[in-house]
Design a protein around this motif. Structure first.
Motif, PDB file in Angstrom:
ATOM      1  N   UNK A  45       4.161   2.953 -10.889  1.00  0.00           N
ATOM      2  CA  UNK A  45       3.220   2.582  -9.834  1.00  0.00           C
ATOM      3  C   UNK A  45       1.895   3.330  -9.967  1.00  0.00           C
ATOM      4  N   UNK A  46       0.779   2.617  -9.833  1.00  0.00           N
ATOM      5  CA  UNK A  46      -0.522   3.305  -9.803  1.00  0.00           C
ATOM      6  C   UNK A  46      -0.729   3.975  -8.452  1.00  0.00           C
ATOM      7  N   UNK A  47      -1.682   4.882  -8.396  1.00  0.00           N
ATOM      8  CA  UNK A  47      -1.998   5.569  -7.143  1.00  0.00           C
ATOM      9  C   UNK A  47      -3.102   4.869  -6.366  1.00  0.00           C
TER      10      UNK A  47
ATOM     11  N   UNK B   4       0.805  -1.219   0.000  1.00  0.00           N
ATOM     12  CA  UNK B   4       0.000   0.000   0.000  1.00  0.00           C
ATOM     13  C   UNK B   4       0.842   1.276   0.000  1.00  0.00           C
ATOM     14  N   UNK B   5       1.988   1.248  -0.656  1.00  0.00           N
ATOM     15  CA  UNK B   5       2.825   2.437  -0.750  1.00  0.00           C
ATOM     16  C   UNK B   5       3.800   2.563   0.403  1.00  0.00           C
ATOM     17  N   UNK B   6       4.767   3.458   0.245  1.00  0.00           N
ATOM     18  CA  UNK B   6       5.849   3.652   1.212  1.00  0.00           C
ATOM     19  C   UNK B   6       6.611   2.350   1.447  1.00  0.00           C
ATOM     20  N   UNK B   7       6.994   1.716   0.356  1.00  0.00           N
ATOM     21  CA  UNK B   7       7.872   0.551   0.455  1.00  0.00           C
ATOM     22  C   UNK B   7       9.288   0.972   0.829  1.00  0.00           C
TER      23      UNK B   7
ATOM     24  N   UNK C 110       3.510 -11.912  -8.639  1.00  0.00           N
ATOM     25  CA  UNK C 110       2.397 -11.948  -7.686  1.00  0.00           C
ATOM     26  C   UNK C 110       2.486 -10.899  -6.580  1.00  0.00           C
ATOM     27  N   UNK C 111       3.513 -10.067  -6.614  1.00  0.00           N
ATOM     28  CA  UNK C 111       3.655  -8.996  -5.629  1.00  0.00           C
ATOM     29  C   UNK C 111       3.780  -7.674  -6.377  1.00  0.00           C
ATOM     30  N   UNK C 112       2.916  -6.726  -6.063  1.00  0.00           N
ATOM     31  CA  UNK C 112       2.970  -5.422  -6.700  1.00  0.00           C
ATOM     32  C   UNK C 112       2.813  -4.343  -5.638  1.00  0.00           C
ATOM     33  N   UNK C 113       2.875  -3.100  -6.058  1.00  0.00           N
ATOM     34  CA  UNK C 113       2.795  -1.996  -5.103  1.00  0.00           C
ATOM     35  C   UNK C 113       2.030  -0.845  -5.723  1.00  0.00           C
ATOM     36  N   UNK C 114       1.532   0.023  -4.856  1.00  0.00           N
ATOM     37  CA  UNK C 114       0.967   1.286  -5.305  1.00  0.00           C
ATOM     38  C   UNK C 114       1.862   2.415  -4.801  1.00  0.00           C
ATOM     39  N   UNK C 115       1.644   3.580  -5.334  1.00  0.00           N
ATOM     40  CA  UNK C 115       2.479   4.735  -5.027  1.00  0.00           C
ATOM     41  C   UNK C 115       2.119   5.307  -3.662  1.00  0.00           C
ATOM     42  N   UNK C 116       3.140   5.544  -2.852  1.00  0.00           N
ATOM     43  CA  UNK C 116       2.958   6.247  -1.594  1.00  0.00           C
ATOM     44  C   UNK C 116       3.597   7.619  -1.652  1.00  0.00           C
TER      45      UNK C 116
END
Length: 293
Positions: free
Chosen positions: A170-172, A72-75, A97-103
């Motif tokens: 990354x998507x928001x 959920x962002x802030x990786x 299988x692992x993705x992220x969104x923009x933080x």
């Protein structure tokens, strides 16, 4: 006493500007048949992420479902292994299988890479720890004391092109439907009073404004990080799953799976003062982070 890096940098580059706003980029997953795991802020805590991914795999196997993990962002930032976290997310083993969104921290890093003179405040917001994870060997004051051009080149040379490209991709937000409910996954906020395509970046990435006061429709669940929460509530309409991994060693996620109630899965590792990875030994992939690649 060493002054904050942004103050030192400002002598070379000028006053920092606030992060630039982005148009909303929200991905719709439809009605997935996988088990979705929304992970709170990792903040450079690679060991905690690896341990949680192992637990997620075991949980999905127990359910007989395929796992799909969304950070959920802030990786990045604050913790000791931001470069290693991105390497892990880009590795062939995890990327499918692992993705992220923009933080907001990824946004600050992107702003810095695009206009370092205007966005030096990222360094004081956890960005310096990120640079250390890429092998930067200078102190804040030493870096600030370099001539401007050389300082910018030194910083830029530590970030691989594939990492900055990943950040830009990354998507928001991510939305999906499951068992009659619609889930909206963002980093910091979502305003139910506004259409999805009108959500401002200041809300999605930073949680600014009065969106928390807006009523949430009964069929909508908002899943977010950004705000550290001691005990995430999977039954709430706004489910916050950031448990402050970089401070507490506790990393949490929300499981959303067909035919199963939303569930919090968490683990805690002992806090440690981990050495920042040496150049060429960061994350899962080999390579020297002192050069762009």
């Amino acid at each position: 006493m060493i002054r904050p890096f942004a103050a030192l940098w400002r002598n070379l580059t000028g006053t920092a500007a606030p992060p630039a706003a982005d148009a909303p980029r929200i991905t719709d997953l439809g009605q997935p048949q996988d088990a979705i795991y929304a992970v709170g802020d990792v903040h450079g805590c690679r060991a905690e992420l690896v341990a949680l991914l192992d637990r997620i795999t075991q949980d999905a196997d127990r359910l007989g479902l395929r796992p799909r993990v969304i950070l959920l962002g802030d990786a990045i930032d604050r913790g000791p292994e931001s470069a290693g976290v991105i390497d892990l997310l880009l590795s062939p083993r995890h990327a499918p299988w692992v993705q992220a969104i923009l933080g907001n921290h990824e946004s600050m890093m992107l702003d810095f890479l695009a206009r370092p003179q205007a966005h030096a405040h990222w360094i004081d917001s956890g960005g310096f720890e990120t640079l250390l994870s890429y092998g930067l060997s200078l102190s804040r004051s030493d870096l600030a004391a370099l001539p401007k051009r050389r300082a910018l080149q030194t910083v830029a040379a530590h970030i691989p092109d594939r990492h900055s490209a990943w950040l830009r991709s990354l998507p928001q937000g991510i939305t999906l439907s499951m068992d009659g409910l619609r889930y909206m996954l963002t980093h910091a906020g979502y305003d139910p009073a506004l259409p999805q395509d009108a959500q401002p970046a200041s809300v999605l990435l930073w949680g600014k404004g009065s969106h928390d006061a807006q009523p949430i429709p009964p069929d909508l669940r908002l899943v977010q990080g950004h705000v550290i929460t001691e005990a995430p509530d999977p039954a709430a309409a706004r489910i916050r799953v950031d448990t402050g991994a970089y401070r507490t060693g506790r990393l949490s996620c929300l499981r959303i799976a067909p035919g199963h109630p939303p569930t919090i899965i968490a683990l805690t590792l002992p806090r440690r003062t981990a050495p920042h990875p040496r150049p060429g030994r960061t994350g899962d992939l080999e390579g020297n982070h002192l050069g762009k690649h």
